[in-house]
Design a protein around this motif. Sequence first.
Motif, PDB file in Angstrom:
ATOM      1  N   MET A 171     -53.493  -0.449  22.841  1.00 11.93           N
ATOM      2  CA  MET A 171     -53.260  -1.228  24.174  1.00 11.93           C
ATOM      3  C   MET A 171     -51.665  -1.697  24.252  1.00 11.93           C
ATOM      4  O   MET A 171     -51.291  -1.546  25.290  1.00 11.93           O
ATOM      5  N   SER A 172     -51.245  -2.038  23.237  1.00  7.38           N
ATOM      6  CA  SER A 172     -49.767  -2.341  23.403  1.00  7.38           C
ATOM      7  C   SER A 172     -48.955  -1.333  23.564  1.00  7.38           C
ATOM      8  O   SER A 172     -47.987  -1.287  24.182  1.00  7.38           O
ATOM      9  N   ILE A 173     -49.209  -0.163  23.065  1.00  9.30           N
ATOM     10  CA  ILE A 173     -48.330   1.188  23.287  1.00  9.30           C
ATOM     11  C   ILE A 173     -48.714   1.565  24.942  1.00  9.30           C
ATOM     12  O   ILE A 173     -47.695   1.789  25.567  1.00  9.30           O
ATOM     13  N   ALA A 174     -49.801   1.425  25.409  1.00  7.02           N
ATOM     14  CA  ALA A 174     -50.035   1.885  26.795  1.00  7.02           C
ATOM     15  C   ALA A 174     -49.341   0.868  27.439  1.00  7.02           C
ATOM     16  O   ALA A 174     -48.935   1.050  28.662  1.00  7.02           O
ATOM     17  N   TYR A 175     -49.433  -0.474  27.219  1.00  8.68           N
ATOM     18  CA  TYR A 175     -48.647  -1.527  28.097  1.00  8.68           C
ATOM     19  C   TYR A 175     -47.256  -1.407  28.204  1.00  8.68           C
ATOM     20  O   TYR A 175     -46.511  -1.742  29.107  1.00  8.68           O
ATOM     21  N   LEU A 176     -46.506  -1.150  26.739  1.00  2.18           N
ATOM     22  CA  LEU A 176     -45.238  -1.110  26.529  1.00  2.18           C
ATOM     23  C   LEU A 176     -44.571   0.386  27.336  1.00  2.18           C
ATOM     24  O   LEU A 176     -43.395   0.482  27.608  1.00  2.18           O
ATOM     25  N   THR A 177     -45.104   1.390  27.217  1.00  2.70           N
ATOM     26  CA  THR A 177     -44.757   2.802  27.592  1.00  2.70           C
ATOM     27  C   THR A 177     -44.264   2.822  28.981  1.00  2.70           C
ATOM     28  O   THR A 177     -43.091   3.515  29.216  1.00  2.70           O
ATOM     29  N   PRO A 178     -44.770   2.575  30.119  1.00  2.30           N
ATOM     30  CA  PRO A 178     -44.188   2.385  31.564  1.00  2.30           C
ATOM     31  C   PRO A 178     -42.747   1.933  31.815  1.00  2.30           C
ATOM     32  O   PRO A 178     -42.128   2.437  32.616  1.00  2.30           O
ATOM     33  N   ALA A 179     -42.521   0.964  30.874  1.00  2.00           N
ATOM     34  CA  ALA A 179     -41.342   0.292  31.134  1.00  2.00           C
ATOM     35  C   ALA A 179     -40.030   1.080  30.176  1.00  2.00           C
ATOM     36  O   ALA A 179     -38.797   0.749  30.563  1.00  2.00           O
ATOM     37  N   ASN A 180     -40.459   1.898  29.631  1.00  2.00           N
ATOM     38  CA  ASN A 180     -39.505   2.932  28.755  1.00  2.00           C
ATOM     39  C   ASN A 180     -39.955   4.117  29.037  1.00  2.00           C
ATOM     40  O   ASN A 180     -40.325   4.981  28.052  1.00  2.00           O
ATOM     41  N   ARG A 181     -39.273   4.791  29.887  1.00  2.00           N
ATOM     42  CA  ARG A 181     -39.189   6.040  30.336  1.00  2.00           C
ATOM     43  C   ARG A 181     -38.442   7.007  29.500  1.00  2.00           C
ATOM     44  O   ARG A 181     -38.652   8.360  29.192  1.00  2.00           O
ATOM     45  N   GLN A 182     -37.454   6.352  28.666  1.00  3.74           N
ATOM     46  CA  GLN A 182     -36.428   7.064  27.804  1.00  3.74           C
ATOM     47  C   GLN A 182     -36.772   7.092  26.379  1.00  3.74           C
ATOM     48  O   GLN A 182     -36.236   7.119  25.513  1.00  3.74           O
ATOM     49  N   ILE A 183     -38.259   7.161  26.263  1.00  2.62           N
ATOM     50  CA  ILE A 183     -38.722   7.200  24.842  1.00  2.62           C
ATOM     51  C   ILE A 183     -38.435   8.544  24.146  1.00  2.62           C
ATOM     52  O   ILE A 183     -38.106   9.654  24.631  1.00  2.62           O
ATOM     53  N   SER A 184     -38.003   8.351  22.879  1.00  4.05           N
ATOM     54  CA  SER A 184     -37.653   9.822  22.099  1.00  4.05           C
ATOM     55  C   SER A 184     -38.891  10.776  21.749  1.00  4.05           C
ATOM     56  O   SER A 184     -39.972  10.301  22.074  1.00  4.05           O
ATOM     57  N   LEU A 185     -38.699  11.911  21.334  1.00 11.20           N
ATOM     58  CA  LEU A 185     -39.663  12.891  21.121  1.00 11.20           C
ATOM     59  C   LEU A 185     -40.520  12.597  19.811  1.00 11.20           C
ATOM     60  O   LEU A 185     -41.584  12.742  20.031  1.00 11.20           O
ATOM     61  N   LYS A 186     -39.676  11.715  18.986  1.00 10.75           N
ATOM     62  CA  LYS A 186     -40.280  11.181  17.714  1.00 10.75           C
ATOM     63  C   LYS A 186     -41.378  10.228  18.168  1.00 10.75           C
ATOM     64  O   LYS A 186     -42.519  10.107  17.647  1.00 10.75           O
ATOM     65  N   ARG A 187     -41.014   9.562  18.903  1.00  5.09           N
ATOM     66  CA  ARG A 187     -41.735   8.315  19.367  1.00  5.09           C
ATOM     67  C   ARG A 187     -43.078   8.792  20.171  1.00  5.09           C
ATOM     68  O   ARG A 187     -44.350   8.379  20.182  1.00  5.09           O
ATOM     69  N   ILE A 188     -42.838   9.886  20.804  1.00  4.48           N
ATOM     70  CA  ILE A 188     -43.933  10.528  21.702  1.00  4.48           C
ATOM     71  C   ILE A 188     -45.011  11.209  20.865  1.00  4.48           C
ATOM     72  O   ILE A 188     -46.014  11.155  20.827  1.00  4.48           O
ATOM     73  N   SER A 189     -44.422  11.849  19.717  1.00  2.00           N
ATOM     74  CA  SER A 189     -45.181  12.267  18.590  1.00  2.00           C
ATOM     75  C   SER A 189     -46.000  11.208  17.901  1.00  2.00           C
ATOM     76  O   SER A 189     -47.133  11.651  17.458  1.00  2.00           O
ATOM     77  N   ASP A 190     -45.348  10.331  17.633  1.00  2.00           N
ATOM     78  CA  ASP A 190     -45.996   8.875  17.047  1.00  2.00           C
ATOM     79  C   ASP A 190     -47.437   8.596  17.916  1.00  2.00           C
ATOM     80  O   ASP A 190     -48.476   8.291  17.437  1.00  2.00           O
ATOM     81  N   VAL A 191     -47.075   8.608  19.222  1.00  2.00           N
ATOM     82  CA  VAL A 191     -48.217   8.199  19.987  1.00  2.00           C
ATOM     83  C   VAL A 191     -49.417   9.254  19.970  1.00  2.00           C
ATOM     84  O   VAL A 191     -50.425   9.048  19.951  1.00  2.00           O
ATOM     85  N   VAL A 192     -49.054  10.595  19.861  1.00  2.00           N
ATOM     86  CA  VAL A 192     -50.121  11.370  19.964  1.00  2.00           C
ATOM     87  C   VAL A 192     -50.767  11.529  18.500  1.00  2.00           C
ATOM     88  O   VAL A 192     -52.040  11.775  18.519  1.00  2.00           O
ATOM     89  N   THR A 193     -49.966  11.403  17.656  1.00  2.00           N
ATOM     90  CA  THR A 193     -50.477  11.306  16.267  1.00  2.00           C
ATOM     91  C   THR A 193     -51.455  10.113  16.103  1.00  2.00           C
ATOM     92  O   THR A 193     -52.702  10.067  15.634  1.00  2.00           O
ATOM     93  N   PHE A 194     -51.212   9.057  16.739  1.00  2.00           N
ATOM     94  CA  PHE A 194     -52.059   7.800  16.512  1.00  2.00           C
ATOM     95  C   PHE A 194     -53.198   8.142  17.499  1.00  2.00           C
ATOM     96  O   PHE A 194     -54.200   7.645  16.952  1.00  2.00           O
ATOM     97  N   LYS A 195     -53.171   8.732  18.613  1.00  2.00           N
ATOM     98  CA  LYS A 195     -54.503   9.103  19.347  1.00  2.00           C
ATOM     99  C   LYS A 195     -55.511  10.121  18.546  1.00  2.00           C
ATOM    100  O   LYS A 195     -56.563   9.810  18.734  1.00  2.00           O
TER     101      LYS A 195
END
Length: 156
Positions: A35-59
């Motif tokens: 929930m906190s990832i989903a809440y914070l994501t729209p505010a930060n469009r410039q997230i890194s590829l590593k951060r994106i992979s962390d989100v996928v791994t978490f899912k």
Amino acid sequence: NKTMIKLNARLKSTSGFTLLELLLVLAIIASVAAMSIAYLTPANRQISLKRISDVVTFKVRQARTKAMLQLSASKLFISLNPNAIWIEGEESKSFVFPADTELGVTTARSHAGQDLAAIIFFPDGTSSGGEILLRRENKAIAIKIDWVTGGPHVAN
């Protein structure tokens, strides 16, 4: 001596946590983190590829945990149009990839459609397996989901 036996029996039955209790606490923590990832994501469009992979791994881990706790299969959906990932029954918590992120998915043929693929996690921790490939600005990260363990492995 009878008092000592009763005391020992009472201590053995009330000490420690069961595996189910520990898994339930982990699932609650995972849900709060999602929930906190989903809440914070729209505010930060410039997230890194590593951060994106962390989100996928978490899912991936969250879908596996859900299957094990609910003792029924859990599906992780990956959409290629639009690029998004979510767990079945939790569409409101989907993660939409930034527009400049290319997404590729390899799954079993029976679990893939034209623009939608699914990786299935089973109650024993196994999965149908697959690979999610993320590309952005000449960088790529592959997330491989092991079909035996159901766990994700990230490779650059």
